[in-house]
Design a protein around this motif. Structure first.
Motif, PDB file in Angstrom:
ATOM      1  N   SER A 283     -46.191   4.951   2.871  1.00  0.00           N
ATOM      2  CA  SER A 283     -45.418   6.153   2.548  1.00  0.00           C
ATOM      3  C   SER A 283     -43.942   6.052   2.908  1.00  0.00           C
ATOM      4  CB  SER A 283     -46.062   7.357   3.234  1.00  0.00           C
ATOM      5  OG  SER A 283     -46.274   7.076   4.592  1.00  0.00           O
ATOM      6  N   GLY A 284     -43.499   4.848   3.270  1.00  0.00           N
ATOM      7  CA  GLY A 284     -42.058   4.668   3.488  1.00  0.00           C
ATOM      8  C   GLY A 284     -41.584   5.169   4.837  1.00  0.00           C
ATOM      9  N   SER A 285     -40.298   4.979   5.060  1.00  0.00           N
ATOM     10  CA  SER A 285     -39.719   5.340   6.350  1.00  0.00           C
ATOM     11  C   SER A 285     -39.168   6.771   6.301  1.00  0.00           C
ATOM     12  CB  SER A 285     -38.636   4.311   6.671  1.00  0.00           C
ATOM     13  OG  SER A 285     -38.164   4.528   7.972  1.00  0.00           O
ATOM     14  N   PHE A 286     -38.196   7.036   7.155  1.00  0.00           N
ATOM     15  CA  PHE A 286     -37.634   8.388   7.231  1.00  0.00           C
ATOM     16  C   PHE A 286     -37.176   8.891   5.872  1.00  0.00           C
ATOM     17  CE2 PHE A 286     -36.951   6.725  11.515  1.00  0.00           C
ATOM     18  CZ  PHE A 286     -37.526   7.738  12.259  1.00  0.00           C
ATOM     19  N   TYR A 287     -36.544   8.004   5.091  1.00  0.00           N
ATOM     20  CA  TYR A 287     -35.970   8.420   3.821  1.00  0.00           C
ATOM     21  C   TYR A 287     -37.032   9.035   2.912  1.00  0.00           C
ATOM     22  CZ  TYR A 287     -33.982   8.411  -0.771  1.00  0.00           C
ATOM     23  OH  TYR A 287     -33.585   8.816  -2.009  1.00  0.00           O
ATOM     24  N   SER A 288     -38.227   8.431   2.898  1.00  0.00           N
ATOM     25  CA  SER A 288     -39.286   8.929   2.007  1.00  0.00           C
ATOM     26  C   SER A 288     -40.248   9.878   2.711  1.00  0.00           C
ATOM     27  CB  SER A 288     -40.058   7.754   1.417  1.00  0.00           C
ATOM     28  OG  SER A 288     -39.222   7.009   0.560  1.00  0.00           O
ATOM     29  N   LYS A 289     -39.969  10.220   3.943  1.00  0.00           N
ATOM     30  CA  LYS A 289     -40.783  11.125   4.752  1.00  0.00           C
ATOM     31  C   LYS A 289     -42.157  10.542   5.108  1.00  0.00           C
ATOM     32  CE  LYS A 289     -38.429  15.296   3.243  1.00  0.00           C
ATOM     33  NZ  LYS A 289     -37.795  14.841   1.980  1.00  0.00           N
ATOM     34  N   GLY A 290     -42.224   9.221   5.168  1.00  0.00           N
ATOM     35  CA  GLY A 290     -43.427   8.581   5.695  1.00  0.00           C
ATOM     36  C   GLY A 290     -43.561   8.902   7.170  1.00  0.00           C
ATOM     37  N   ILE A 291     -42.433   8.923   7.882  1.00  0.00           N
ATOM     38  CA  ILE A 291     -42.383   9.545   9.217  1.00  0.00           C
ATOM     39  C   ILE A 291     -41.235  10.539   9.229  1.00  0.00           C
ATOM     40  CG2 ILE A 291     -43.544   7.831  10.663  1.00  0.00           C
ATOM     41  CD1 ILE A 291     -40.891   6.639  11.335  1.00  0.00           C
ATOM     42  N   VAL A 292     -41.388  11.534  10.065  1.00  0.00           N
ATOM     43  CA  VAL A 292     -40.446  12.650  10.061  1.00  0.00           C
ATOM     44  C   VAL A 292     -39.955  12.876  11.486  1.00  0.00           C
ATOM     45  CG1 VAL A 292     -40.212  15.131   9.649  1.00  0.00           C
ATOM     46  CG2 VAL A 292     -41.585  13.738   8.087  1.00  0.00           C
ATOM     47  N   ALA A 293     -38.662  13.092  11.616  1.00  0.00           N
ATOM     48  CA  ALA A 293     -38.120  13.474  12.919  1.00  0.00           C
ATOM     49  C   ALA A 293     -37.482  14.844  12.785  1.00  0.00           C
ATOM     50  CB  ALA A 293     -37.087  12.456  13.374  1.00  0.00           C
TER      51      ALA A 293
END
Ligand SMILES: Cc1cc2nc3c(=O)[nH]c(=O)nc-3n(C[C@H](O)[C@H](O)[C@H](O)COP(=O)(O)OP(=O)(O)OC[C@H]3O[C@@H](n4cnc5c(N)ncnc54)[C@H](O)[C@@H]3O)c2cc1C
Ligand code: SF4
Ligand code: SF4
Lengths: 419, 413
Positions: free
Chosen positions: B311-321
Motif C-alpha cells: 500500500s505504499g509509504s506516507f505518500y500513498s497512505k500505506g502508513i499514516v502519521a
C-alpha cells in the motif's frame, strides 16, 4: 495496537483540501482529451473551489462541459471528490437557466408518459429526417441522434396486468426500481429481470410509486425538482426496505448510482437507511451465488461471444465485476472485456448539439475497439451507453440481465431450490 | 468473492507481485484506492545510488555495507542479485524495455542537467556510461511554446559544465494551439495525447530537423507515447541526429505508460484490478487474515489464501502519521518506527530523516505482525516496508520491485 480509523481533516463540506495538486486527475478526464475549452478536473474542481470560496464570480460556465463521469475521482490518489465539487459548484453558482430543450431532455418521465402513450405516432415522427433537422435547429438536439423508441405498453402497465399477482407465490421478495428506460422504452429488460428473480425464488414487486431518479434533472440544473423527486424516492425505498424488509434492486447503473451517492452528495437528501440495500440486480444475484444460497443453471445450446463495456458510473461504483462474473458463469459465453473508457453520451449531455462533437470524440476509442472486435454483441449495464454504442458502432447492445435471461434454464434452476 | 491471492495496492510493488503470481497461474486481485507513485516516475528505476554519503558504482557490492535491517539485507544479497536479473525480464514481458544491470550503475541526465546514477532506464531515455562527459558538443534544446513544465535554462546551465554549447529554441505548431488556449492544461500528458491521436509526429520531426540544423544532438521533453507505445522510437527514427529526451515535471508520460502496460499485462494474465476502491478492514482469526472489506464491495467480503500488503509509504497512505500517532490504517499492523513523535524528524532538513525509514514491521519471511504476533498469510512488499530511506539512498524502485518478487516467491513455495 488498536486499529486507527484514517479520517482526513477537512474544513469544507467537500474535501478539496485533500488535493495535493498532482494533476493525475487531468490525465484521465475524457472531456479534456478532446475539448480544450474545458478547464479540466483539477482547475474546475479543487483549484477552482479555492477561488470560488473567495469570490463566487470566479465561477466559470465552462464547468457545464463536465460529464460528471467521475473518472477523475477513480484516478485521484487522495480521494478528492472532484466530480461532486464541480457539480455542486454548478448547482450553487450557475446563472444559466435551463432551456426548453434541457427541460424536455431532463423530464424523462413526463416526456416518456406522453411519448409511450402515442408511441406509434411518436416513434416514426422523431425518426424522420426533417423532424430531426427541426429538433436540431430549434431545440439544439443534435440531428445525428436517433431517439430511443418508445414502447406501446409501459412496463408498469404490463406488470400490473400480467405479472403482479403471481409474485406473491414466492417466499422471498425484492422491490424493483425499473427506471424510466425500462418503463417507457424497453419493458423487455424488466420482464427479463422478473424471469430471473422468479427463477431464483424471489417475488418481484414495484415500489409504491417510483419517480424518475432525477439524474437528468441534476445535470440540467433543475435542482428543486430533482430534490423533490429524491425525497419521494427515498420515502418509497424506506417503505420497502425498512417497512417490508424488501431490498430494492435495479437494472440501471446510473439510477442506482444517483440514488445511493448523488442524493446525499449533491442534493443533500439523506439516504443512510436505504443505501446499503439499494443496489444493482447483478450485485444482488452475485451475492446470493457467492455465498452459496443460489445456483443458476444455464441452457446448453446458448453460445455467444460477448464484449463487456464498463459504464462510467459502474467504474465509479466498482461493480462491473458482478455483471462480468455472472456473464462468465454462462458456459457458452466467450467473454472479452473492453478497455474501460467513456462512451461519451453521459446521459443527456451527448444529445445536445453543442456537445455532439465532444461526445463522439470521447467515445471514438471505444467505438474503434468495438468495431474491431468480432463479438456477437456488446453487454453493458447502462441504457444511455447502449444508445450511444448502437448509434456509433455496428454492434447491438444487451443488458447482462437480458443475456442471463436468454441463457437461463428456468425450470432446472427452480428445481434446485424447490427440492 | 474468492481469489488465490489478493494484493492491497496497485503501484509498482502490487503490480509486480500480481504479474509474477498470475504468471504462475494464481488467480489474483489487486485493489488500489487511486493511481500510484509510478505516475511520478523519472524514467529510471534506482537500485542503490548512495551509501554512507558515497556514490555507488556497483549496487550489489555496496549492499553488503547496508544495515542488517535494510530490506535488501533481509531479502539477502544473493537473492537480490538473482531477482535483479528477473525484474527487467518481467517488465519486458509487459512490453517495457529497460537498459541497465545491477552490478554497475549507469547515468542519466536529470532535468537539472546533472548526471545521476541509476539501475534501469526505460528506452525513451538515453543512458550514459560516464558521469563526467556528455558525448556531444553542440546541443539544440527544443521546447513547445507555452509549455512551462520543461525548464530549458536549467538544462542549458547543466550542460555548460560538460562544455556543451547549446541553444534553446521554442516553437509552435498548429496541432498544439488548442491545448495552449487552456494555460493550466499545457501539460506533458496533453501534448502526448496529441501525438497519440494524430499525425502530428511527421510534421514535428521535420520541424525538429530544421531547427537542429548545425547541431549534433537534440534535447526534448519526454512527452511521447502516453496511451500508445513506440512513439518515442518512431520519432527517433525520423530525426536525422541523436535525440535525448529528458523528464518534464510530472505526471510523467513514460511513467503513466508503464502503469498502463503493467496493469494490462496483469489483466491479460487473468488478474482482476479494482481501481478507486479502498480497503477498510479485515477479519483476522487465529493469526490468519481471512477476508478484507472495501468501500465499494461493502458486505461482500474478498477472500484469499494469501494476501500481500503493497500500500505504499506516507505518500500513498500505506502508513499514516498524525500529530501524535504513527499507524498502519487498514489492519492496525505493528510499525517499525518510533512511536515517540519527537524522534520523527531531524531538525536539519537535508539530513537522513528518521521517519523516512518507518514502515510496517515484518518477520524474517516478510509477513506482517499485529500485537507482536505474525499474521501467517499476510505478506508485505514495497515502500510500505520500513528500514530504508529510499529517497536519500536512491533505492525506491529497487526495493519495490525486488521485495515484491521475493515475497511472491515466498508465496509460491
Ligand atoms: C512522487 C514520487 C516519485 C518517485 N519517483 C521515483 C523514481 O523516479 N525512481 C525510483 O526508483 N523511485 C521513485 N520513487 C520511489 C517509489 O516509492 C517507488 O519507486 C515505487 O513506485 C513505490 O511503489 P509501491 O507500489 O511500493 O507504492 P505506491 O506506488 O505508493 O503504491 C501504493 C498503492 O497502494 C494504494 N493504497 C494505499 N492504501 C490503500 C488501501 N487502504 N486500499 C487500497 N489501496 C491502497 C495507493 O492508492 C497506491 O496506488 C518515487 C516516489 C514518490 C512518492
Ligand atoms: S488527482 Fe486528486 S490530488 Fe491530484 S490534482 Fe487531481 S484532485 Fe488533486
Ligand atoms: S467528472 Fe468526468 S468529465 Fe467531469 S472532470 Fe471528472 S473526468 Fe472530467
Amino acid at each position: 495496537m488498536k486499529k486507527e480509523i484514517f479520517e482526513p481533516f477537512n474544513i469544507s463540506d467537500n474535501n478539496f483540501e485533500q488535493c495535493v495538486k498532482c494533476t493525475i486527475c487531468t490525465v484521465y478526464c475524457p472531456v479534456l482529451e478532446v475539448n480544450p475549452d474545458y478547464p479540466g478536473p483539477k482547475q474546475s474542481g479543487p483549484d477552482g473551489e479555492r477561488l470560488r470560496l473567495k469570490d463566487p464570480n470566479f465561477f466559470d460556465e465552462a464547468l457545464s462541459l463536465c460529464m460528471n463521469c467521475k473518472r477523475c475521482e477513480v484516478a485521484c490518489p487522495h480521494g478528492v471528490k472532484i466530480g461532486d465539487i464541480i457539480q455542486l459548484a454548478r448547482i450553487k453558482h450557475s446563472k444559466k437557466k435551463p432551456k426548453l430543450r434541457d427541460m424536455i431532455l431532463a423530464n424523462t418521465d413526463i416526456v416518456g408518459t406522453m411519448a409511450s402513450t402515442f408511441a406509434p405516432i411518436v416513434n416514426p415522427i422523431v425518426a424522420l429526417k426533417p423532424v430531426r433537422q427541426i429538433m436540431d435547429g430549434v431545440l439544439k438536439i443534435d440531428h445525428h441522434r436517433i431517439f430511443p423508441k418508445y414502447a406501446g405498453m409501459r412496463f408498469e402497465t404490463w406488470y400490473k396486468r400480467y405479472a403482479a399477482k403471481k409474485q406473491n407465490d414466492f417466499k422471498k421478495h425484492v422491490s424493483y426500481f425499473h427506471g424510466c428506460y425500462v418503463n417507457y422504452n424497453f419493458p423487455q429488460q424488466g420482464k427479463d429481470l422478473i424471469k430471473i428473480m422468479n427463477a431464483a425464488g424471489y417475488g418481484v414487486h414495484l415500489l409504491e410509486k417510483e419517480k424518475c431518479c432525477g439524474v437528468a434533472l441534476i445535470s440540467n440544473g433543475l435542482i428543486n425538482q430533482a430534490t423533490k423527486q429524491a425525497r419521494h424516492n427515498v420515502e418509497a425505498f424506506k417503505k420497502s426496505i425498512v417497512g417490508l424488509k424488501r431490498p430494492v434492486i435495479s437494472t440501471s447503473s446510473t439510477c442506482i448510482f444517483t440514488i445511493r451517492d448523488e442524493y446525499p452528495h449533491l442534493l443533500g437528501v439523506k439516504n443512510e437507511e436505504i443505501r446499503d440495500e439499494s443496489e444493482l440486480a447483478t450485485r444482488f444475484l452475485f451475492r446470493l451465488i457467492d455465498s452459496g444460497d443460489l445456483k443458476l443453471v444455464f441452457k446448453k445450446d446458448y453460445k455467444k461471444r460477448i464484449a463487456y463495456h464498463t459504464p462510467c458510473h459502474m467504474e465509479k461504483l466498482g461493480w462491473s465485476i458482478y455483471s462480468t462474473s455472472l456473464l462468465k458463469m454462462i458456459p457458452g459465453v466467450d467473454f472479452m472485456a473492453l478497455e474501460s473508457r467513456c462512451c461519451g453520451i453521459a446521459g443527456t449531455y451527448g444529445f445536445k448539439k453543442e456537445n455532439y462533437e465532444t461526445a463522439q470524440g470521447v467515445g471514438k476509442p471505444l467505438f474503434d475497439q468495438i468495431d474491431g472486435s468480432d463479438v456477437d454483441f456488446v453487454a453493458t449495464d447502462c441504457e444511455t451507453c447502449k444508445w450511444q454504442i448502437e448509434m456509433s458502432t455496428s454492434k447491438k447492445v444487451e443488458h447482462p440481465i437480458s443475456i442471463l435471461a436468454a441463457a437461463l434454464d428456468v425450470e432446472a434452476t427452480m428445481k434446485l431450490w424447490q427440492e | 468473492m474468492k481469489f488465490d491471492n489478493i494484493i492491497i495496492g496497485g503501484g509498482l510493488s502490487g503490480l509486480t507481485c500480481g504479474i509474477k503470481l498470475a504468471e504462475q497461474g494464481r488467480k489474483c486481485a489487486i485493489i488500489s484506492s487511486g493511481q500510484s507513485a509510478i505516475h511520478f516516475f523519472s524514467g529510471s528505476f534506482d537500485l542503490l545510488g548512495r551509501v554512507h554519503g558515497e556514490e555507488v558504482v556497483n549496487p550489489i557490492e555496496s549492499m553488503a555495507s547496508l544495515a542488517a535491517t535494510h530490506p535488501y539485507q533481509r531479502v539477502g544479497v544473493d537473492n537480490i542479485s538473482r531477482l535483479a536479473t528477473e525484474a527487467p525480464e518481467l517488465l519486458e514481458r509487459a512490453g517495457l524495455k529497460f537498459f541497465g544491470i545491477a552490478t554497475k550503475n549507469h547515468f542519466v541526465l536529470t532535468p537539472m542537467g546533472i548526471m545521476k546514477p541509476t539501475w534501469l532506464t526505460i528506452d525513451d531515455f538515453t543512458p550514459f556510461e560516464n558521469k563526467n562527459a556528455f558525448p556531444w558538443k553542440k546541443a539544440a534544446i527544443l521546447n513547445f511554446s507555452g509549455f512551462l513544465d520543461f525548464h530549458t535554462l536549467f538544462i542549458q546551465d547543466g550542460l555548460k559544465k560538460f562544455n556543451v554549447e547549446s541553444q534553446i529554441k521554442n516553437f509552435a505548431m498548429k496541432e498544439f494551439e488548442a491545448i495552449r488556449r487552456n494555460p493550466s492544461e499545457m501539460r506533458s500528458t496533453n501534448i502526448a495525447k496529441v501525438f497519440d491521436q494524430g499525425n502530428a509526429l511527421e510534421e514535428f520531426a521535420q520541424k525538429v530537423n530544421q531547427l537542429s540544423e548545425g547541431f549534433e544532438v537534440v534535447i526534448l521533453p519526454a512527452v511521447f507515447g502516453l496511451f500508445t507505445k513506440n512513439i518515442a522510437t518512431a520519432l527517433k527514427a525520423k530525426v536525422n541526429k541523436p535525440v535525448v529526451l529528458l523528464p518534464a515535471i510530472p505526471p510523467s508520460v513514460p511513467g503513466i505508460r508503464s502503469q498502463i502496460l503493467l496493469r494490462k499485462r496483469f489483466e491479460a494474465l487473468g488478474g482482476t484490478y479494482f481501481l478507486g476502491d479502498n480497503v477498510k478492514d479485515g477479519v483476522i482469526e487465529n493469526n490468519k487474515l481471512l477476508a478484507i472489506f472495501t468501500n465499494n464491495h461493502a458486505d461482500i467480503k474478498l477472500e484469499a489464501d494469501q494476501f500481500i500488503l503493497a500500500s505504499g509509504s506516507f505518500y500513498s497512505k500505506g502508513i499514516v502519521a498524525t500529530r501524535d500517532k504513527l499507524y498502519e490504517p487498514i489492519l492496525g499492523l505493528d510499525i517499525d518506527g518510533d512511536t515517540d513523535n519527537n524522534k520523527w524528524l531531524d531538525s536539519k532538513f537535508f539530513n537522513d530523516q528518521p521517519y523516512m525509514h518507518y514502515g510496517v514491521k515484518t518477520d524474517s519471511n516478510f509477513r506482517a505482525l499485529r500485537n507482536g504476533k505474525t499474521i501467517e498469510n499476510l505478506y508485505v512488499a514495497g515502500s510500505v516496508l520500513g528500514g530504508a530511506n529510499a529517497l536519500k539512498e536512491g533505492s525506491g524502485a529497487g526495493i519495490s520491485l525486488l521485495t515484491s518478487l521475493h515475497v511472491a516467491e515466498q508465496l509460491l513455495k
